[in-house]
Enzyme design. Structure first.
Site, PDB file in Angstrom:
ATOM      1  N   GLU A  11      -1.144  -8.583   5.217  1.00  0.00           N
ATOM      2  CA  GLU A  11      -1.044  -8.750   6.586  1.00  0.00           C
ATOM      3  C   GLU A  11      -2.244  -8.621   7.247  1.00  0.00           C
ATOM      4  OE1 GLU A  11      -0.524  -6.070   4.884  1.00  0.00           O
ATOM      5  OE2 GLU A  11      -0.942  -4.366   5.758  1.00  0.00           O
TER       6      GLU A  11
ATOM      7  N   HIS B  11      -3.603  -5.633   1.434  1.00  0.00           N
ATOM      8  CA  HIS B  11      -2.724  -5.700   2.332  1.00  0.00           C
ATOM      9  C   HIS B  11      -2.788  -7.231   2.794  1.00  0.00           C
ATOM     10  CE1 HIS B  11      -2.518  -1.510   3.741  1.00  0.00           C
ATOM     11  NE2 HIS B  11      -3.493  -1.328   2.948  1.00  0.00           N
TER      12      HIS B  11
ATOM     13  N   CYS C 205       0.742  -1.314   0.137  1.00  0.00           N
ATOM     14  CA  CYS C 205      -0.138  -0.002   0.059  1.00  0.00           C
ATOM     15  C   CYS C 205       0.703   1.272   0.161  1.00  0.00           C
ATOM     16  CB  CYS C 205      -0.969   0.060   1.373  1.00  0.00           C
ATOM     17  SG  CYS C 205      -2.245   0.926   0.978  1.00  0.00           S
TER      18      CYS C 205
END
Lengths: 85, 234
Positions: free
Chosen positions: B205, B203, B86
């Site tokens: 994560e 994302h 990002c």
């Protein structure tokens, strides 16, 4: 002392969604003579340089290095002498 | 094996990345403050998401000149693994470590939701546990994720197999309707020509535990680990 006005604009052909939204709003207000709206940035910089050529070359570097992204943006500037009071 | 998560002022996904590496994958990881100039001893650097320097001027434009970035560039030149997620992707673009730029989402809205991406290249250090065409459910959260590059650059990305993920629908179809932000050719992630640097808008994560709604993103981190381990074995 110099004062520089820097204008940063999207390159031709790059979609500017903000410009399109503003154009839509203007047209809806009845301004139907608009063919295009594009939004850019205006940055005002005060320079302590004594020498205009030096000020200009530094400004050129600032525009290329940080103020604009050459992939998507163009820049132009005006540089004016200012009294130092 | 050790990961490093680079923390810029305004990074806000740094802890999420740290959590995934340390608590889920059980690997060593350090936070690296953006003033650090020495990056020796790391096997992979993560540039996390967030709003470095408040996104002032352009996303990533100021972070790109943080003191750590000279070392990041040297690390990249030596073939080190770097994943920018990002805002981290935006920083890598501004630094010129990846080609192109990000502009505002076509909708002019910040988009925060689960989307689907399709694996386009499964031979990178970041995707070697996936297979080409595999579909991942993973969230995006950005205002400037509309990838732009000129025609020549896009051609080169295609030719060199640098497009790693594309936005798609849940069946894997890439179309205008499944493109959340207007990105050229529905690009969600690219790598450099050498393949050691990945920039990804979604994302991973935030999608590494079932509790969070998807663990499809975990495979990216696991691919990295597998890649490093196979290098260590040689």
């Amino acid at each position: 002392m110099f004062e520089a006005e820097v204008f940063i604009t999207f390159k031709e052909g790059l979609l500017d969604p903000q410009g399109i939204a503003i154009k839509g709003a203007l047209v809806s207000l009845g301004y139907d003579n608009i063919s295009d709206v594009r939004v850019g940035k205006y940055i005002c910089i005060k320079l302590n340089n004594q020498d205009k050529d030096k000020a200009k070359s530094e400004l050129e570097e600032m525009c290329a290095k940080l103020l604009s992204n050459p992939v998507i943006e163009n820049y132009r500037y005006k540089i004016m002498e200012k009294s130092s009071e | 094996m050790k990961f490093g998560v680079i923390v810029f002022p305004g990074s806000n996904c740094d802890y999420d990345c740290y959590w995934v590496v340390k608590r889920i994958l059980r690997k060593k990881v350090d936070f690296i403050w953006h003033k650090e100039r020495n990056l020796s001893g790391y096997d992979c650097l993560i540039l996390p998401g967030g709003f470095s320097y408040g996104d002032y001027l352009r996303t990533g434009a100021i972070a790109r000149f943080s003191p750590v970035m000279n070392a990041v560039e040297a690390y990249a030149r030596n073939g080190g693994l770097i994943i920018g997620i990002c805002n981290g992707f935006q920083v890598l673009l501004e630094a010129g470590l990846l080609p192109g730029a990000m502009v505002s989402n076509k909708s002019l809205q910040f988009i925060c939701k689960f989307i689907y991406i399709r694996v386009e290249n499964d031979a990178t250090p970041y995707t070697n546990l996936f297979h080409k065409g595999q579909i991942l459910k993973i969230p995006i959260a950005h205002n400037e994720g509309n990838y732009y590059a000129d025609v020549k650059t896009i051609q080169a990305l295609n030719k060199n197999n640098q497009i790693v993920f594309r936005y798609c629908d849940e069946k894997g179809t890439v179309s205008k309707a499944s493109n959340p932000n207007g990105a050229k050719e529905s690009i969600a992630a690219i790598c450099n020509k050498e393949g050691n640097i990945l920039g990804i808008m979604p994302h991973p994560e935030r999608a590494s535990e079932r509790l969070l709604g998807s663990k499809d993103g975990r495979g990216i981190f696991e691919s990295i680990i597998k890649w490093i381990e196979s290098k260590e074995a040689n």
